[in-house]
Design an enzyme around this catalytic site. Structure first.
Site, PDB file in Angstrom:
ATOM      1  CG  PHE A  19      -1.879   1.242   1.116  1.00 26.76           C
ATOM      2  CD1 PHE A  19      -3.036   1.175   0.363  1.00 26.76           C
ATOM      3  CD2 PHE A  19      -1.567   2.431   1.750  1.00 26.76           C
ATOM      4  CE1 PHE A  19      -3.878   2.279   0.242  1.00 26.76           C
ATOM      5  CE2 PHE A  19      -2.401   3.540   1.644  1.00 26.76           C
ATOM      6  CZ  PHE A  19      -3.555   3.461   0.884  1.00 26.76           C
ATOM      7  CG  ASP A  78       5.882   4.001   1.543  1.00 22.50           C
ATOM      8  OD1 ASP A  78       5.826   4.775   2.512  1.00 22.50           O
ATOM      9  OD2 ASP A  78       4.920   3.831   0.768  1.00 22.50           O
ATOM     10  CE  LYS A 127      -0.411   7.005   6.337  1.00 24.06           C
ATOM     11  NZ  LYS A 127      -1.636   7.664   5.850  1.00 24.06           N
TER      12      LYS A 127
END
Length: 414
Positions: free
Chosen positions: A156, A241, A270
């Site tokens: 993801f 990531d 984030k």
């Protein structure tokens, strides 16, 4: 911890609507691209949130790690307030007085050279893909438009059209083609398959050190070191990531730190915005990010002074090591609590720092159903595939609050 500070209500025509009224209003006026739990949050502080009726909940999701430092951390709020009184946006047409410090501090924290500031996690991944391809053509000598990137199944990395092109999740892909070429998907945690996929066209390997959306899947010890050694030996970039896994979540600054691995490229997001503004970044060495030239990539809001001020304050918090230590120490409490529930409704779990994927016995309900039961106990979590739920509380949570959430999970599974 005390309840969130209550603020005076706004007395506009829509201020007094109930949770149910607001949910119904969303159903008719918002695109249905999310299926949130039926709670309407109005106030928050630390690890606690409060809905419009005043019911309190312990937030065990932390905005998918965007709220690593809790809701409205006072140092981050203060940094945002100071900057709001000075300057919020110039675009990159001009310099601003906060961006240089942010880039210097983030590069120092990660041990890399240069920063490409963006806004969202997906933007950071898209940017890393562009940079890797440019590097492949200009530095490695890959033939024009032939660069490939190796990725892992069940990944993801975002929901843009390029990224869903290499997703193995049917929900993310179906109905959104045609898909971008240039990606090779191999099983996660499989070095042999990764090596077989690499050839003279390969620009990079792009993986999550821990796969979050897939259920907090943690690779075997040595996998990340193996990826680093393989990519170095074959002359391709290693892109990690760390948008969910980074910035303290796993008990270290970065998840790759657990194996003392230094990737060529990091994507961050984030928590970098402190739960206040969207901030993301590609961080890499000079010979990688140096391939970009004026006009080849950009973002109107990327690197804006408000984001840079908040991002700098986030880096300052991480420099102390306090949040990494808390995640490591309380992660042991979380792991022990989940171990105690094994065979008592929990059929499997994976935990690294304050981040866990918990597989519930399907006979007891889906992940969604378990999440709704926990909501009834004042605990907010989110399901993922099947009967799996994710736990990722703010790193400011106390031992007692963590144990409260574990007791609630035991209750709803009993």
């Amino acid at each position: 911890m005390t309840a969130p500070t209550r603020t005076a209500p706004h007395h506009g025509s829509r201020s007094a609507r109930s949770s149910q009224e607001l949910i119904r209003a969303e159903e008719s006026s918002l695109a249905h691209n999310y299926h949130p739990l039926p709670v309407v949050v109005a106030r928050a502080e630390g690890v606690w949130v409060e809905d419009v009726e005043g019911r309190r909940y312990l937030d065990m999701l932390a905005g998918y790690s965007a709220l690593n430092f809790g809701h409205r951390h006072p140092e981050l709020i203060a940094a945002a307030h100071r900057q709001l009184d000075e300057l919020t946006l110039t675009s990159r047409a001009f310099h601003n007085d906060k961006l240089a410090g942010f880039a210097e501090d983030l590069a120092e924290l990660t041990g890399l050279d240069m920063v490409l500031p963006m806004n969202t996690g997906a933007e950071a991944v898209e940017s890393a893909i562009k940079v890797a391809r440019k590097w492949a053509y200009e530095v490695k000598g890959v033939a024009r438009d032939q660069a490939t990137i190796v990725v892992a199944a069940d990944n993801f990395h975002g929901r843009t059209t390029t990224i869903v092109s290499f997703s193995s999740d049917p929900t993310a892909r179906e109905g959104f083609g045609p898909f971008a070429p240039g990606f090779r998907v191999v099983p996660y945690n499989d070095l042999a398959a990764m090596e077989a996929a690499i050839d003279e066209t390969t620009a990079a390997v792009l993986i999550e050190p821990i796969q979050g959306e897939a259920g907090v899947l943690i690779p075997d010890d040595g996998y990340l070191r193996g990826v680093r050694e393989l990519t170095r030996r074959t002359g391709v970039l290693f892109i990690a990531d760390e948008i969910q896994s980074g910035l303290g979540r796993t008990g270290t600054t970065l998840a790759v730190d657990h194996e003392s691995v230094r990737p060529d490229v990091l994507t961050l997001g984030k928590a970098l915005g402190g739960g206040i503004v969207p901030v993301s970044a590609v961080v890499a060495d000079r010979e990688v990010l140096g391939v970009l030239r004026p006009g080849e990539h950009g973002s109107t809001f990327g690197g804006n002074p408000l984001s840079a001020a908040v991002g700098t304050a986030v880096v300052d918090l991480l420099r102390t090591g306090e949040f990494q230590r808390r995640a490591a120490e309380l992660g042991e409490v979380l792991k022990d609590g989940l171990a105690a529930l094994s065979g008592k409704g929990v059929v499997g779990y994976r935990c690294r720092g304050l981040w866990a994927g918990v597989d519930v016995d399907p006979a007891l309900g889906t992940g969604r159903e378990v999440s709704e039961r926990l909501m009834g106990e004042g605990i907010l979590v989110k399901d993922t595939h099947g009967s799996t739920i994710r736990l990722a509380p703010p790193l400011t949570i106390t031992r007692e609050e963590l144990q409260t959430s574990l007791a609630a999970l035991e209750k709803v599974l009993g």
